[in-house]
Design an enzyme around this catalytic site. Structure first.
Site, short mmCIF file in Angstrom:
data_model
loop_
_atom_site.label_atom_id
_atom_site.label_comp_id
_atom_site.label_asym_id
_atom_site.label_seq_id
_atom_site.Cartn_x
_atom_site.Cartn_y
_atom_site.Cartn_z
N LYS A 2 -22.40 60.12 36.12
CA LYS A 2 -22.40 60.19 33.89
C LYS A 2 -23.77 60.39 33.75
O LYS A 2 -24.73 61.44 34.00
CB LYS A 2 -23.45 58.02 33.95
CG LYS A 2 -22.50 57.91 34.85
CD LYS A 2 -22.89 56.05 34.12
CE LYS A 2 -21.42 54.58 35.28
NZ LYS A 2 -20.01 54.30 34.83
N ASP A 46 -7.61 46.59 32.49
CA ASP A 46 -8.79 47.03 32.62
C ASP A 46 -10.03 45.82 32.61
O ASP A 46 -9.62 44.90 31.86
CB ASP A 46 -9.57 48.01 31.30
CG ASP A 46 -11.29 48.31 31.23
OD1 ASP A 46 -10.82 49.90 30.86
OD2 ASP A 46 -12.17 47.61 30.47
N HIS A 82 -12.03 58.25 44.46
CA HIS A 82 -11.51 59.23 43.15
C HIS A 82 -11.21 59.84 43.96
O HIS A 82 -10.28 61.11 42.44
CB HIS A 82 -12.81 59.16 42.54
CG HIS A 82 -13.81 58.20 42.46
ND1 HIS A 82 -14.87 57.56 42.86
CD2 HIS A 82 -13.69 57.55 40.98
CE1 HIS A 82 -15.19 56.28 41.92
NE2 HIS A 82 -14.46 56.20 40.68
N ASP A 111 -18.64 41.58 38.69
CA ASP A 111 -18.95 43.17 39.36
C ASP A 111 -20.26 43.79 37.92
O ASP A 111 -20.07 43.16 36.55
CB ASP A 111 -17.80 44.39 38.35
CG ASP A 111 -16.67 43.81 39.63
OD1 ASP A 111 -17.36 43.70 40.78
OD2 ASP A 111 -15.51 44.34 39.52
N1 GLN Z 1 -13.78 45.31 40.34
C1 GLN Z 1 -13.24 46.44 39.98
C2 GLN Z 1 -11.91 46.86 40.25
O1 GLN Z 1 -11.55 46.85 41.65
C3 GLN Z 1 -14.66 47.13 39.78
C4 GLN Z 1 -14.37 48.41 39.47
C5 GLN Z 1 -15.32 49.60 39.44
O2 GLN Z 1 -16.21 49.33 39.60
N2 GLN Z 1 -15.60 50.64 38.07
O3 GLN Z 1 -11.18 47.69 39.60
#
Ligand code: GLN
Ligand code: ZN
Length: 746
Positions: A110, A478, A683, A588
């Protein structure tokens, strides 16, 4: 004369043209030539817009095909060893950023306390050298369009090295870079550059305090070697860490943030430290979407002007962190819309503020004040703060006792496998969503489709042999916007996209009023998913801190108050899920770490507020209900105590992209609760090998107990394609089975 400057313009484009362009190159739909041509068109259009807005110093070099830090690494030949090859071409550039078939990508981190991620420069033994003068090329190109207004922008050597990995000797690394910077500066000056913006945001952090000597060496070197270069020592996101020393640097100007570092920076100005300096004053918030309070800002600018040699008006930081324009947001309430300011509107603001300072009375200035006042007075901004006295912030039993009840209810094997929540969103889902939004298909049809995806994926997860299932989040574009659309107090925009990493953009909702739970958010999909299987389905919510950090938040109440309001709303939803029989609920907090203030002195207060709000959300459940949380990658070591205090039964952490350094803190500290350290990097499209996954499961088991470890990918799978997701999850389950067998239990 009062002039205006900008530090950086959003790359994405009004309609995310930039994203689409780059992705079409990745998917092979356009050639590199087309990519070059089209990206030039976008770059020039951005410049043109800024000239038209009356900006006097227009940033050049802020544009990138992926990330500006990666551009710089590339230009310096700082290429990870595993990628070593002769040809420094575009495919290598993207491979470092994204990984390829044979190589894992570089780490991503970040960018300070923002939701932008940069590619970490990986140093090896190879000495840095200039592979090209990319910035010079961009500068020449820009000059043709905006002439002398072009202002090259580059991240400075101290910040660059501070953000790097693999650096053995800090001073030596910086020294190795100096001749390269000198070369670039010389070329730029020869090409006609006046001011050059050198970003050194590391000097607002605590770490910067130890680098002041380095800064002195570096900037004295430049003053001596390229005296003709007019460098702006630019910082943002906080106040200068050591104004007394740093104000003595032999540079032409200082760029300071008077929004996020207001108090300290202003104090430094008023104390006369910058009396004979040119100050690029960041007075318009480059991180939020609210229009500026002109009365206050004008006063501030006057105070600065009286105490420095010359003032230049600019945003507090690059406008990379806000969307392009409010102009296309035709669905917003006009009072709200007129109180908002995205990048283009901020350029208008700085122009008006500079004019006012020169004594020019533009009717638009007065109009702006009226709009601002109307927003503050609007009904929807009323503040009602709930009484929190009777809201529990502590689970009844402690973890060790809860765990037994939960295990009895859930009956999971050791090393339970699960995912983080989302599954790939196929082009078909996106098409359906679009047709539904356009009114071409009914809401029922859309919902039916979502249900069919949920049911298909429940089956897939069962077949794969995962233990704790998820519904897949197909109904969400999102994880924050979705909640923003359903909670009171939020609004969402149509085009308000902001770059997160690479081509990935998010559309943060805007919190404009009191947040309240006014309807079920996730119950229908979760309960439906659970009805299809006998295995537990995790409910999936976003937590109060992440919702705040990934929204554009209102600033007329305190952050703690906002956290609590959202915490209460999430608590209401958790209650509904629990009543509907859902046994595991994940909240989350992907963005908890990134909201951490840059200065240690401010961190504990933030963490305390965050923990409090998380516990408001999650403490009212029964002991046999298991609360999970998930956090994205970053440095966790300094906040591990606070993470423990969240008291979540299980936490999953994104780890793979850091190549191990993050998880160390969880491995060495005695973390007592359930934990899943992501076992592969989501990613990258690359499918991990079974050996890698086994190694990632076994490594932490040296420190963590078998009974507390969970196996999961390191983040949601939304951005991946289905085939690679299936292949990776198959490997994850097989690897887990092997490790289970090895430990002699099934
Ligand atoms: N629950 C979300 C997902 O799986 C978590 C995404 C995240 O941590 N950015 O998309
Ligand atoms: Zn994550």
């Amino acid at each position: 004369m009062v002039v205006v400057s900008n530090l950086g313009y959003p790359r994405l484009g009004e309609n995310r043209e930039w994203k689409k362009l780059i992705e079409s190159y990745w998917s092979g739909d356009i050639s590199q030539e087309e990519l070059d041509q089209e990206s030039k068109v976008l770059r020039l259009a951005n410049l043109k817009k800024q000239v038209d807005a009356g900006v006097d110093y227009i940033p050049v070099g802020d544009f990138s095909l992926y990330d500006h830090i990666l551009d710089l690494s590339f230009q310096f030949g700082i290429i990870p060893k595993r990628f070593a090859k002769e040809e420094k071409d575009l495919d290598l550039y993207f491979a470092i950023a994204r990984g390829d078939k044979d190589h894992v990508a570089s780490s991503m981190k970040k960018w300070f306390n923002t939701n932008y991620h940069y590619i970490v420069p990986e140093w090896s033994k190879t000495k840095p050298h200039l592979t090209s003068n990319h910035l010079l090329e961009l500068y020449r190109e820009a000059r043709e369009v905006v002439g002398e207004k072009a202002k090259p922008v580059i991240v400075g050597p101290v910040t660059f090295v501070a953000l790097s990995s693999g650096v053995q000797d800090f001073t030596a690394a910086v020294k190795n870079l100096l001749p390269l910077y000198k070369h670039i500066f010389k070329d730029l000056v020869n090409a006609g550059a006046s001011y050059i913006q050198v970003d050194e945001p590391i000097f607002v952090t605590d770490e910067g305090a130890d680098l002041v000597e380095a800064a002195k060496c570096v900037y004295s070197y430049f003053a001596k070697e390229v005296p003709e270069a007019k460098l702006i020592f630019q910082t943002y996101f906080e106040a200068l860490i050591d104004a007394k020393e740093l104000s003595q640097l032999p540079v032409a100007a200082f760029g300071l943030d008077f929004v996020h570092g207001l108090e300290e920076n202003l104090e430094a100005i008023l104390s006369g430290l910058f009396a004979d300096k040119v100050i690029f004053a960041g007075v318009v918030d480059g991180r939020n979407v609210w229009s500026s309070d002109f009365i206050k800002t004008t006063e501030l600018l006057k105070a600065i002007q009286e105490n420095v040699a010359e003032v230049v008006v600019q945003p507090s930081c690059s406008l990379l962190h806000v969307p392009v324009t409010t102009k296309n947001e035709t669905d917003l309430d006009p009072v709200l819309k007129n109180g908002l300011s995205f990048a283009d509107e901020k350029l208008v603001e700085i122009k008006l503020l500079a004019e006012k300072l020169k004594g020019i009375d533009n009717p638009a200035y007065t109009q702006h004040i009226q709009n601002f006042d109307k927003l503050q007075a609007a009904d929807f901004r009323n503040v009602v703060l709930e009484n929190l006295d009777n809201v529990p912030t502590q689970r009844h039993l402690d973890y060790s006792q809860r765990q037994l009840l939960q295990q009895e209810r859930l009956g999971l094997p050791i090393l339970p496998t699960t995912t983080i929540g989302s599954f790939p969103q196929s082009p078909e889902i996106r098409r359906k969503r679009l047709s539904w939004k356009r009114g071409e298909i009914s809401e029922e049809e859309y919902k039916e489709y979502i249900k069919s995806e949920i049911s298909r994926w429940i089956k897939i997860q069962e077949d794969l042999g995962l233990d704790v299932l998820v519904h897949g989040e197909f109904e969400r574009v999102d994880m924050v916007e979705f909640f923003g659309q359903k909670l009171a107090g939020f609004t969402t925009t149509k085009f308000g996209w902001v770059q997160s990493y690479g081509s990935r953009a998010v559309k943060p909702p805007i919190i404009y009023g009191d947040v309240k739970h006014i309807q079920p958010l996730t119950v229908e999909e979760t309960v439906y998913a659970q009805s299809l299987t006998s295995r537990p389905v995790k409910g999936m919510l976003t937590g109060p801190i992440t919702i705040t950090n990934w929204s554009f938040e209102r600033t007329d109440i305190s952050r703690a108050q906002l956290f609590n309001q959202i915490g209460l709303a999430i608590k209401d939803e958790i209650q509904l899920l629990e009543n509907a029989g859902i046994a595991i609920i994940q909240v989350d907090e992907a963005a908890l770490r990134e909201g951490l203030p840059l200065r240690k002195s401010k961190q504990q207060a933030y963490l305390d507020d965050a923990i409090h709000a998380f516990r408001i959300a999650t403490s009212s459940v029964k002991d046999e209900t298991q609360i999970h949380t998930h956090m994205c990658y970053s440095k966790f070591d300094e906040i591990i105590d606070s993470i423990r205090e969240l008291d979540a039964d299980v936490i999953s952490i994104e780890t793979s992209r850091s190549h191990g350094d993050i998880i160390e803190s969880f491995e060495t500290a005695t973390y007592p609760l359930g934990i899943g350290l992501g076992v592969y990097d989501i990613h990258s499209p690359r499918v991990p090998t079974k050996e890698e996954v086994i190694a990632n499961i076994e490594r932490p088991l040296v420190q963590l107990s078998l009974g507390q470890f969970w196996v999961n990918p390191d983040c949601g799978l939304k951005t991946r394609r289905e085939p690679e997701t299936l292949a990776a999850l198959k490997i994850l389950v097989e690897a887990t089975q092997e490790v289970r067998a090895k430990f002699g239990k099934a």
